[in-house]
Design a protein around this motif. Structure first.
Motif, short mmCIF file in Angstrom:
data_model
loop_
_atom_site.label_atom_id
_atom_site.label_comp_id
_atom_site.label_asym_id
_atom_site.label_seq_id
_atom_site.Cartn_x
_atom_site.Cartn_y
_atom_site.Cartn_z
N ALA A 278 0.84 -1.21 0.00
CA ALA A 278 0.00 0.00 0.00
C ALA A 278 0.87 1.25 0.00
O ALA A 278 0.55 2.25 -0.65
CB ALA A 278 -0.92 -0.01 1.22
N VAL A 279 1.98 1.20 0.72
CA VAL A 279 2.93 2.33 0.71
C VAL A 279 3.46 2.56 -0.71
O VAL A 279 3.54 3.70 -1.18
CB VAL A 279 4.10 2.06 1.67
CG1 VAL A 279 5.20 3.11 1.50
CG2 VAL A 279 3.62 2.04 3.12
N GLY A 280 3.82 1.47 -1.40
CA GLY A 280 4.36 1.59 -2.74
C GLY A 280 3.40 2.27 -3.70
O GLY A 280 3.79 3.17 -4.47
N VAL A 281 2.14 1.86 -3.66
CA VAL A 281 1.14 2.46 -4.56
C VAL A 281 0.89 3.92 -4.20
O VAL A 281 0.85 4.80 -5.07
CB VAL A 281 -0.17 1.65 -4.52
CG1 VAL A 281 -1.27 2.37 -5.30
CG2 VAL A 281 0.05 0.25 -5.11
N ALA A 282 0.73 4.19 -2.92
CA ALA A 282 0.48 5.57 -2.50
C ALA A 282 1.68 6.47 -2.83
O ALA A 282 1.50 7.62 -3.22
CB ALA A 282 0.19 5.62 -1.00
N ARG A 283 2.88 5.93 -2.69
CA ARG A 283 4.09 6.70 -3.03
C ARG A 283 4.07 7.11 -4.50
O ARG A 283 4.38 8.26 -4.84
CB ARG A 283 5.33 5.85 -2.75
CG ARG A 283 6.63 6.56 -2.95
CD ARG A 283 7.79 5.59 -2.84
NE ARG A 283 8.19 5.04 -4.14
CZ ARG A 283 9.15 4.14 -4.30
NH1 ARG A 283 9.77 3.63 -3.25
NH2 ARG A 283 9.48 3.72 -5.51
N SER A 284 3.70 6.19 -5.36
CA SER A 284 3.66 6.52 -6.80
C SER A 284 2.61 7.56 -7.11
O SER A 284 2.84 8.47 -7.91
CB SER A 284 3.41 5.24 -7.61
OG SER A 284 4.52 4.38 -7.56
N ALA A 285 1.44 7.44 -6.49
CA ALA A 285 0.39 8.44 -6.71
C ALA A 285 0.84 9.81 -6.20
O ALA A 285 0.66 10.83 -6.87
CB ALA A 285 -0.89 8.00 -5.99
N TYR A 286 1.43 9.83 -5.05
CA TYR A 286 1.90 11.08 -4.44
C TYR A 286 2.97 11.75 -5.31
O TYR A 286 2.90 12.95 -5.59
CB TYR A 286 2.45 10.76 -3.05
CG TYR A 286 3.32 11.83 -2.44
CD1 TYR A 286 2.77 13.05 -2.01
CD2 TYR A 286 4.68 11.62 -2.26
CE1 TYR A 286 3.58 14.02 -1.42
CE2 TYR A 286 5.49 12.58 -1.68
CZ TYR A 286 4.94 13.78 -1.27
OH TYR A 286 5.73 14.75 -0.70
N GLU A 287 3.96 10.97 -5.75
CA GLU A 287 5.06 11.56 -6.53
C GLU A 287 4.56 12.08 -7.87
O GLU A 287 5.02 13.12 -8.36
CB GLU A 287 6.16 10.52 -6.71
CG GLU A 287 6.90 10.23 -5.40
CD GLU A 287 7.95 9.13 -5.55
OE1 GLU A 287 8.04 8.52 -6.64
OE2 GLU A 287 8.68 8.88 -4.57
N TYR A 288 3.61 11.35 -8.48
CA TYR A 288 3.09 11.79 -9.77
C TYR A 288 2.33 13.11 -9.63
O TYR A 288 2.54 14.06 -10.40
CB TYR A 288 2.18 10.72 -10.37
CG TYR A 288 1.72 11.04 -11.78
CD1 TYR A 288 2.46 10.61 -12.88
CD2 TYR A 288 0.57 11.77 -12.01
CE1 TYR A 288 2.06 10.91 -14.17
CE2 TYR A 288 0.16 12.08 -13.31
CZ TYR A 288 0.91 11.64 -14.38
OH TYR A 288 0.51 11.95 -15.67
N VAL A 289 1.45 13.18 -8.64
CA VAL A 289 0.62 14.38 -8.48
C VAL A 289 1.45 15.54 -7.95
O VAL A 289 1.22 16.71 -8.32
CB VAL A 289 -0.59 14.09 -7.57
CG1 VAL A 289 -1.39 15.37 -7.30
CG2 VAL A 289 -1.49 13.04 -8.22
N LEU A 290 2.43 15.27 -7.13
CA LEU A 290 3.31 16.35 -6.65
C LEU A 290 4.02 17.03 -7.82
O LEU A 290 4.09 18.27 -7.91
CB LEU A 290 4.33 15.80 -5.66
CG LEU A 290 5.28 16.82 -5.03
CD1 LEU A 290 4.51 17.80 -4.15
CD2 LEU A 290 6.37 16.12 -4.22
#
Length: 465
Positions: A278-290
């Motif tokens: 779950a951390v891995g997926v959220a990290r990717s979403a966060y980095e993309y939107v940031l």
């Protein structure tokens, strides 16, 4: 001070290798496989990437060194899993399920069984060896694998029956499974092995009547159906399997009468891995939107990250990711200390991180606005993947919360044990909680050893008036 979140040089190399694999080998395959309508073909697209994982030690690295595995710690597994799940958690699940299937062999099987089956799993020269964890069954009345430890006899809970034909030295399996991962193998003729939870005593409850048995590829009487088409984790294979007079040598059975403990410990081991996924997926979403928010102005005079509403949302997501990574590492470290006997903390990490980060991924979509719905961006996939975490790997409501509850009900439970990293012994008496209710369906009752005792039938908390 012994607490240190700094990765060692070896861990940094492990992280770098996993990241290079995920970005350079796995990522180019993901979009095509995710959009492939034929679910078996989607799974097969990943075969080359899987073989590379096998070569790198990611597919079987968690198995003990004495049987050819890498002996990788649970904490080191976190490092690998985060990098792979950041690209695709469905593929990472294929690797995780090898562990769900084969770690029980390492924990519960005889030495001869370990030498045979684990040695075989770690020595495939083609790098294609794959194992199925064959537990889940279709919901029914009174069936339902989430209630595997229910005190009632067959068909309550696990319904796949293995009758012992002592004259021929075999077990005969009849029944069906639904949702097992990897079980169909690369060609829908079966994984190299399927580690199945079966009912060896249909007249007993789930805490005494279940066992584990290894069904090898090519066993007669097994039919593997086309994999289920799923909302998320589309790159892993989940099958429907039918067993009709499937005969398996009796020496393939282990944990006779303790299949419940196999289930409980396996889904404890996988809990921190599901949490870091779950951390891995959220990290990717966060980095993309940031990155998006630092350049997209929405027609204004500055990028949207300069707006307080967007900045606060992204800060919230960043905090949740860091908190959940720390929890995942804590749970993995606890399991490393006590041979994966961390049933409460493993479940806690899985439940908390999966549910926290599902909401975090949606927050990144809110920050991005309606553009997040455009499938030229990956946010819709991130949300689909995040939706799986509270539902899979024993299910938060189905098994994991109930496991935490069962541990807490124990008279010897110390609420400070996890914080202090002290062991909590898991007992059969902790199982069966909530699988039946007392008259009127108002008060939870616990089931111990296949039946409720007089003591256990008494509510431990006051009933509401």
């Amino acid at each position: 001070m012994t607490i240190d979140f700094t990765l060692t040089g070896a861990q940094q190399r492990l992280q770098r290798n996993a990241r290079e694999f995920a970005v350079e080998i796995l990522q180019p395959l993901v979009k095509t496989a995710d959009e492939e309508p034929d679910t078996q073909k989607a799974f097969q697209i990943l075969k080359g990437a899987y073989k590379e994982c096998y070569k790198l030690g990611f597919a079987m690295g968690f198995l003990p060194k004495q049987y050819g595995g890498g002996g990788v710690s649970n904490l080191d597994l976190q490092i690998v899993a985060e990098e792979i799940t950041a690209v695709d958690p469905g593929f990472a699940t294929v690797l995780l399920v090898n562990g769900l299937a084969l770690m029980p062999v390492a924990w519960f099987a005889s030495e001869a069984q370990k030498q045979k089956w684990l040695g075989e799993a770690t020595s495939d020269p083609r790098g294609e060896y794959i194992a199925g964890w064959t537990v889940s069954e279709a919901a029914g009345a009174p069936g339902g694998t989430a209630n595997f430890d229910h005190p009632g006899p067959h068909p309550t809970g696990v319904g796949l029956v293995a009758r012992h034909d002592k004259g021929r030295g075999e077990y005969v399996l009849n029944g069906a499974k639904l949702w097992p991962c990897n079980a169909g193998g690369w060609d829908l003729k079966g994984a190299n092995v399927n580690v199945c939870i079966v009912r060896t005593n249909p007249d007993e409850g789930g805490t005494t009547g279940l066992s584990a048995i290894i069904v090898p590829r090519g066993a007669p009487g097994v039919t593997y159906k086309q994999p289920i088409s799923k909302l998320g984790h589309r790159l892993c294979q989940n099958n429907s399997i039918v067993f009709e007079d499937c005969r398996v040598p009796e020496e393939n059975a282990f944990a006779i009468g303790d299949g419940d403990l196999v289930i409980s410990k396996a889904f404890t081991w996988s809990g921190p891995v599901a949490a870091i996924a779950a951390v891995g997926v959220a990290r990717s979403a966060y980095e993309y939107v940031l990155k998006w928010a630092k350049t997209y102005t929405a027609g204004g005079d500055a990028p949207i990250l300069h707006h307080q509403a967007v900045g606060y949302m992204m800060a919230e997501v960043a905090m949740k990711i860091e908190a959940c990574r720390a929890f995942s590492w804590k749970a993995a470290h606890y399991l490393d200390q006590y041979d994966s006997e961390g049933h409460a903390v493993g479940a806690m990490a899985k439940v908390f991180c999966g549910e926290t980060l599902f909401n975090a991924v949606f927050r990144t979509m809110q920050a991005m606005g309606v553009n997040a719905l455009d499938r030229t961006h990956p946010l819709e996939k991130f949300l689909r993947e995040a939706a799986v975490f509270p539902l899979y790997d024993a299910g938060n409501i189905g098994m994991q919360m109930r496991k935490i509850w069962g541990v807490m009900l124990d008279e010897d439970f110390d609420p400070r044990a996890i914080a202090d990293s002290r062991p909590i012994k898991f007992k059969k008496s902790m199982e069966g909680v909530g699988t039946r209710v007392s008259e009127g369906n108002t008060t939870p009752a616990r089931a111990v050893g296949g039946a409720r005792t007089k003591k256990d039938a008494t509510p431990r908390t006051p009933r509401a008036s």
